[in-house]
Each structure stands twice: as structure tokens, then as C-alpha cells.
Design a protein around this motif. Structure first.
Motif, PDB file in Angstrom:
ATOM      1  N   PHE A  45      -9.113   5.286   1.584  1.00  0.00           N
ATOM      2  CA  PHE A  45      -9.629   3.979   1.977  1.00  0.00           C
ATOM      3  C   PHE A  45      -8.752   3.328   3.038  1.00  0.00           C
ATOM      4  N   PHE A  46      -7.451   3.290   2.814  1.00  0.00           N
ATOM      5  CA  PHE A  46      -6.559   2.653   3.789  1.00  0.00           C
ATOM      6  C   PHE A  46      -6.500   3.452   5.093  1.00  0.00           C
ATOM      7  N   ALA A  47      -6.654   4.761   5.011  1.00  0.00           N
ATOM      8  CA  ALA A  47      -6.742   5.562   6.241  1.00  0.00           C
ATOM      9  C   ALA A  47      -7.973   5.161   7.039  1.00  0.00           C
ATOM     10  N   ASP A  48      -9.085   4.946   6.353  1.00  0.00           N
ATOM     11  CA  ASP A  48     -10.303   4.500   7.035  1.00  0.00           C
ATOM     12  C   ASP A  48     -10.114   3.112   7.648  1.00  0.00           C
ATOM     13  N   GLU A  49      -9.402   2.251   6.947  1.00  0.00           N
ATOM     14  CA  GLU A  49      -9.139   0.912   7.490  1.00  0.00           C
ATOM     15  C   GLU A  49      -8.318   0.996   8.776  1.00  0.00           C
ATOM     16  N   ALA A  50      -7.324   1.855   8.780  1.00  0.00           N
ATOM     17  CA  ALA A  50      -6.528   2.038  10.000  1.00  0.00           C
ATOM     18  C   ALA A  50      -7.382   2.590  11.136  1.00  0.00           C
ATOM     19  N   SER A  51      -8.337   3.443  10.799  1.00  0.00           N
ATOM     20  CA  SER A  51      -9.189   4.026  11.837  1.00  0.00           C
ATOM     21  C   SER A  51     -10.106   3.002  12.466  1.00  0.00           C
ATOM     22  N   ARG A  52     -10.381   1.908  11.760  1.00  0.00           N
ATOM     23  CA  ARG A  52     -11.163   0.841  12.385  1.00  0.00           C
ATOM     24  C   ARG A  52     -10.244  -0.227  12.993  1.00  0.00           C
ATOM     25  N   ARG A  53      -8.987   0.169  13.204  1.00  0.00           N
ATOM     26  CA  ARG A  53      -7.994  -0.581  13.970  1.00  0.00           C
ATOM     27  C   ARG A  53      -7.411  -1.780  13.241  1.00  0.00           C
ATOM     28  N   VAL A  54      -7.537  -1.830  11.936  1.00  0.00           N
ATOM     29  CA  VAL A  54      -6.826  -2.846  11.178  1.00  0.00           C
ATOM     30  C   VAL A  54      -5.325  -2.571  11.285  1.00  0.00           C
ATOM     31  N   ASN A  55      -4.564  -3.580  11.696  1.00  0.00           N
ATOM     32  CA  ASN A  55      -3.118  -3.393  11.832  1.00  0.00           C
ATOM     33  C   ASN A  55      -2.306  -4.433  11.067  1.00  0.00           C
ATOM     34  N   PHE A  56      -3.006  -5.263  10.254  1.00  0.00           N
ATOM     35  CA  PHE A  56      -2.296  -6.231   9.412  1.00  0.00           C
ATOM     36  C   PHE A  56      -3.051  -6.375   8.098  1.00  0.00           C
ATOM     37  N   ALA A  57      -2.320  -6.176   6.994  1.00  0.00           N
ATOM     38  CA  ALA A  57      -2.934  -6.194   5.666  1.00  0.00           C
ATOM     39  C   ALA A  57      -2.436  -7.390   4.865  1.00  0.00           C
ATOM     40  N   TYR A  58      -3.380  -8.191   4.373  1.00  0.00           N
ATOM     41  CA  TYR A  58      -3.075  -9.215   3.379  1.00  0.00           C
ATOM     42  C   TYR A  58      -3.298  -8.575   2.008  1.00  0.00           C
ATOM     43  N   ILE A  59      -2.216  -8.330   1.274  1.00  0.00           N
ATOM     44  CA  ILE A  59      -2.293  -7.626  -0.011  1.00  0.00           C
ATOM     45  C   ILE A  59      -2.180  -8.644  -1.145  1.00  0.00           C
ATOM     46  N   ALA A  60      -3.237  -8.717  -1.950  1.00  0.00           N
ATOM     47  CA  ALA A  60      -3.261  -9.686  -3.047  1.00  0.00           C
ATOM     48  C   ALA A  60      -3.944  -9.057  -4.237  1.00  0.00           C
ATOM     49  N   GLY A  61      -4.539  -9.881  -5.069  1.00  0.00           N
ATOM     50  CA  GLY A  61      -5.279  -9.377  -6.201  1.00  0.00           C
ATOM     51  C   GLY A  61      -5.496 -10.501  -7.175  1.00  0.00           C
ATOM     52  N   ALA A  62      -5.264 -10.021  -8.332  1.00  0.00           N
ATOM     53  CA  ALA A  62      -4.564 -10.779  -9.321  1.00  0.00           C
ATOM     54  C   ALA A  62      -3.083 -10.584  -8.963  1.00  0.00           C
ATOM     55  N   GLU A  63      -2.374  -9.643  -9.589  1.00  0.00           N
ATOM     56  CA  GLU A  63      -0.970  -9.423  -9.253  1.00  0.00           C
ATOM     57  C   GLU A  63      -0.781  -8.038  -8.636  1.00  0.00           C
ATOM     58  N   PRO A  64      -0.566  -7.963  -7.317  1.00  0.00           N
ATOM     59  CA  PRO A  64      -0.412  -6.663  -6.651  1.00  0.00           C
ATOM     60  C   PRO A  64       0.841  -5.911  -7.044  1.00  0.00           C
ATOM     61  N   GLY A  65       1.866  -6.628  -7.543  1.00  0.00           N
ATOM     62  CA  GLY A  65       3.088  -5.952  -7.950  1.00  0.00           C
ATOM     63  C   GLY A  65       2.898  -4.987  -9.106  1.00  0.00           C
ATOM     64  N   LEU A  66       1.748  -5.070  -9.774  1.00  0.00           N
ATOM     65  CA  LEU A  66       1.453  -4.127 -10.853  1.00  0.00           C
ATOM     66  C   LEU A  66       0.894  -2.812 -10.321  1.00  0.00           C
ATOM     67  N   GLU A  67       0.653  -2.733  -9.036  1.00  0.00           N
ATOM     68  CA  GLU A  67       0.069  -1.527  -8.427  1.00  0.00           C
ATOM     69  C   GLU A  67       0.919  -1.107  -7.228  1.00  0.00           C
ATOM     70  N   LEU A  68       2.147  -0.676  -7.503  1.00  0.00           N
ATOM     71  CA  LEU A  68       3.082  -0.369  -6.424  1.00  0.00           C
ATOM     72  C   LEU A  68       2.622   0.803  -5.563  1.00  0.00           C
ATOM     73  N   ASN A  69       1.994   1.799  -6.172  1.00  0.00           N
ATOM     74  CA  ASN A  69       1.522   2.940  -5.380  1.00  0.00           C
ATOM     75  C   ASN A  69       0.510   2.498  -4.331  1.00  0.00           C
ATOM     76  N   ARG A  70      -0.344   1.566  -4.681  1.00  0.00           N
ATOM     77  CA  ARG A  70      -1.365   1.100  -3.733  1.00  0.00           C
ATOM     78  C   ARG A  70      -0.734   0.326  -2.579  1.00  0.00           C
ATOM     79  N   ILE A  71       0.319  -0.433  -2.876  1.00  0.00           N
ATOM     80  CA  ILE A  71       1.029  -1.116  -1.795  1.00  0.00           C
ATOM     81  C   ILE A  71       1.635  -0.089  -0.845  1.00  0.00           C
ATOM     82  N   ARG A  72       2.238   0.948  -1.400  1.00  0.00           N
ATOM     83  CA  ARG A  72       2.820   2.006  -0.560  1.00  0.00           C
ATOM     84  C   ARG A  72       1.743   2.681   0.293  1.00  0.00           C
ATOM     85  N   LEU A  73       0.578   2.914  -0.268  1.00  0.00           N
ATOM     86  CA  LEU A  73      -0.493   3.561   0.483  1.00  0.00           C
ATOM     87  C   LEU A  73      -1.001   2.669   1.604  1.00  0.00           C
TER      88      LEU A  73
END
Length: 354
Positions: A45-73
Motif C-alpha cells: 500500500f505505501f509503495a503504491d502511495e509513493a508511486s502516486r508521488r505522495v512525499n509527506f505522510a500524516y500518520i495517525a489512528g487511534a494510537e499509531p505507536g501500537l503499530e511500529l511496523n506500519r510506521i517503518r513501512l
């Protein structure tokens, strides 16, 4: 020149806190989406986002710190971004994103508003971390703790900025209907005592902000010009009379700027915080996005343009982690300069000489 192409991502539908009036859980939309609980799916998914030229990510959720692998990706594919977190889980050093840590007061008020005191843990987790900014969300009950919280962060060598509580539609409806309190995200609020800011609250908050800007100059990263705009008692948005949705919000979804849910589907809602009532929205990222989006209305007036440049410099420090050369910002307009006079109103009558 590289254009900023942002999008918003809710990477978690879980939280380890129960914050009163939560903009994520004090609404009805989050239950519609099933978590895409698969690292391969998130990576693609994030690879596809980069391919559509997204270069800045606002990472949120409920609590994103519970999903560290997804932040890394996300950081693997999208080169810049910011993580909005409660600070209870440290974001790994290999994630080159800015970390914005929400605060809701000192120990007493944080326990009252979030059930547990998260401030001490967050300060410890992000000691000497150049990515970290603490974001104090001001509401009607925690104004008195602004000063001692700023002093504590100053003593810890941290940086502090401010936001304002933005009620959700559901939260306001519960207040109006006299809904009984529960054990989750509406534990104590009532019509006569709640988190919504009044005009007097904004005045008291402004006085506290002016004081900490004066006393802790190197700690506070904030702009009085921006505060004057975002705290305007009439609100900052023009609302559609039929829907109540803001028609001039700079963070509304577009073809390019999207908001994705935890099931990796693009949201069909108005913005990245669909639960928040536009009438009282002073949300952090949305406010800055809107202010900067209104560039055309500022460029023809020299004072307003200088203010706009100063807020842009502030945004760059907060969201990109860069300091704009002072030569690019008019003299006396840098966001960390609390001594300059306010251009639109004399504060001395209300607050004394700051």
C-alpha cells in the motif's frame, strides 16, 4: 523545487488510553473498517502511495505507536512525515519522521482527562530526541497547568507547542441531549462542565501562552499571530448552511490529498478527522494546513504576508524538522520571538507587558 504532496493515514484502530472527547472514538465512523492486519498489504500500500508521488505522510489512528511496523513501512516508501502519538511507546530511531506527542496537562489533569499520567513516560521515551515536539491540547479544564507543564518540559530540554480542543459532532450532541456519562470517552462531561473552550477560556489561554513564551523562550515553538487566528471566537471556517461542513478548509480531501482508513480504503468523508464538528474545529494539523492554504488572501497585504511567512517558518520547524533561514522571514517575525508586538491588537491592556 519539490512540491509537498501529503496524505493522511490511520494505521491503528486501537488505543491504550481513554481520552475524554476523543476525536477518533467519540464518533461513529471508526467501527466501519476492519484492520488490514498484514504487513505485506501495508508494504504494498505505501509503495503504491509513493508511486502516486505522495512525499509527506500524516500518520495517525487511534494510537499509531501500537503499530511500529506500519510506521517503518510508511517511512520506507514515503520520505517525510509526522507521527501523532500519545508518547507512551517510543518510535524507533530509524524512522526519520517528526514525532508530535500530545499532552493534556500535568500529572493531575492528564490522569483526569486520559485515565493515566502519560506525560512522565513520554518525556522519558523522547529524551534528547531531535524529532520530538510536545503538543499541549488546551481545553477548558487544563489552562491552569500550561505554565508548570512548560516549565517541566523546559527543565527536561524538550520543545513545546500548542493546539486547541476540537469537539466531535457526537460529543456536542451528547452535551446538548444530556446523555449519561459512560466509562470510556464520555466519563465526566456535562452541559455545564465540559472541555469546550469559551471566549473567556481563550483569553486565559492566551495569557498563559504569552507568559511561557516570555519565560521559556527556547522551549516554546509557537506563533502569536497563528494563535490570534486559530482562537478567533467566531471560528476559522465558513460552513455550508445545509451540511455544517467547512467549505474553506485547507485539509479537505482532494484527488491527490486523501485520507485512508485502517482497512486501506480511502475515506469518503470530508477530511482526516470526520468526527470533528467543523463549527468548533481548531485541530492542530488541519488548522495549519488551512492557514497556509489561504496564502492568496495574505499576499497583497504586507503585514499579513509577513505573518503568513512566519507561520510557514513555524510549520517547517514543526512538521519538517528544518529551520528556515532568518533572511527569508521578515525581521521580528520568527515564530520563536515572543518579544515582538502583536500586529493586530495591543495585548498590554489585557495581559500587561509580556
Amino acid at each position: 523545487m519539490v512540491w509537498l504532496v501529503p496524505s493522511n493515514y490511520d494505521i491503528s484502530d486501537k488505543c491504550n488510553l481513554r481520552r475524554e472527547g476523543c476525536l477518533f472514538f467519540e464518533g461513529d465512523d471508526y467501527g466501519r473498517y476492519k484492520d488490514a492486519n498484514d504487513d505485506l498489504s501495508w508494504d504494498s500500500f505505501f509503495a503504491d502511495e509513493a508511486s502516486r508521488r505522495v512525499n509527506f505522510a500524516y500518520i495517525a489512528g487511534a494510537e499509531p505507536g501500537l503499530e511500529l511496523n506500519r510506521i517503518r513501512l510508511a517511512a520506507k516508501h514515503i520520505r517525510s512525515g509526522v507521527v501523532f502519538t500519545n508518547g507512551t511507546r517510543p518510535i524507533p530511531d530509524d524512522v526519520n519522521y517528526q514525532i508530535h506527542i500530545s499532552l493534556w496537562g500535568g500529572q493531575e489533569q492528564t490522569e483526569y482527562l486520559r485515565v493515566v499520567d502519560t506525560t512522565s513516560r513520554a518525556i522519558q521515551n523522547y529524551a534528547d530526541d531531535p524529532r520530538a515536539h510536545f503538543v499541549y491540547t488546551i481545553n477548558s479544564v487544563n489552562i491552569n497547568e500550561i505554565y508548570k507543564t512548560a516549565q517541566r518540559l523546559h527543565d527536561a530540554g524538550q520543545r513545546l507547542t500548542f493546539s486547541y480542543f476540537s469537539p466531535t459532532v457526537k460529543y456536542l450532541r451528547k452535551l446538548a441531549d444530556g446523555t449519561a456519562n459512560d466509562g470510556a470517552f464520555f466519563r465526566f462531561s456535562q452541559a455545564e462542565q465540559n472541555l469546550v473552550m469559551t471566549a473567556d477560556d481563550f483569553q486565559r489561554a492566551r495569557q498563559a501562552i504569552v507568559q511561557v513564551l516570555s519565560d521559556f523562550r527556547e522551549t516554546i515553538v509557537y506563533s502569536l499571530d497563528y494563535d490570534d487566528w486559530i482562537s478567533h471566537p467566531d471560528g476559522v471556517y465558513t460552513l455550508d448552511p445545509e451540511t455544517g461542513v467547512a467549505i474553506d478548509c485547507g485539509m479537505r480531501q482532494t484527488f491527490q490529498h486523501r485520507h485512508y482508513n485502517v482497512d486501506l480504503t480511502p475515506s469518503q468523508e470530508k477530511c482526516c478527522s470526520p468526527n470533528v464538528s467543523c463549527s468548533g474545529c481548531r485541530a492542530y494539523a488541519q488548522g495549519y494546513g488551512t492557514y497556509l492554504h489561504r496564502f492568496r488572501g495574505s499576499r497583497r497585504d504586507s503585514i499579513q504576508f509577513a505573518q503568513w511567512l512566519a507561520v510557514w517558518e513555524l510549520w517547517a520547524r514543526l512538521f519538517l524538522g528544518i529551520t528556515v533561514p532568518e533572511s527569508l522571514v521578515p525581521e521580528g517575525q520568527m515564530s520563536h520571538d515572543p518579544s515582538r508586538p502583536h500586529p493586530r491588537r495591543d495585548l498590554s491592556a489585557q495581559y500587561g507587558n509580556a
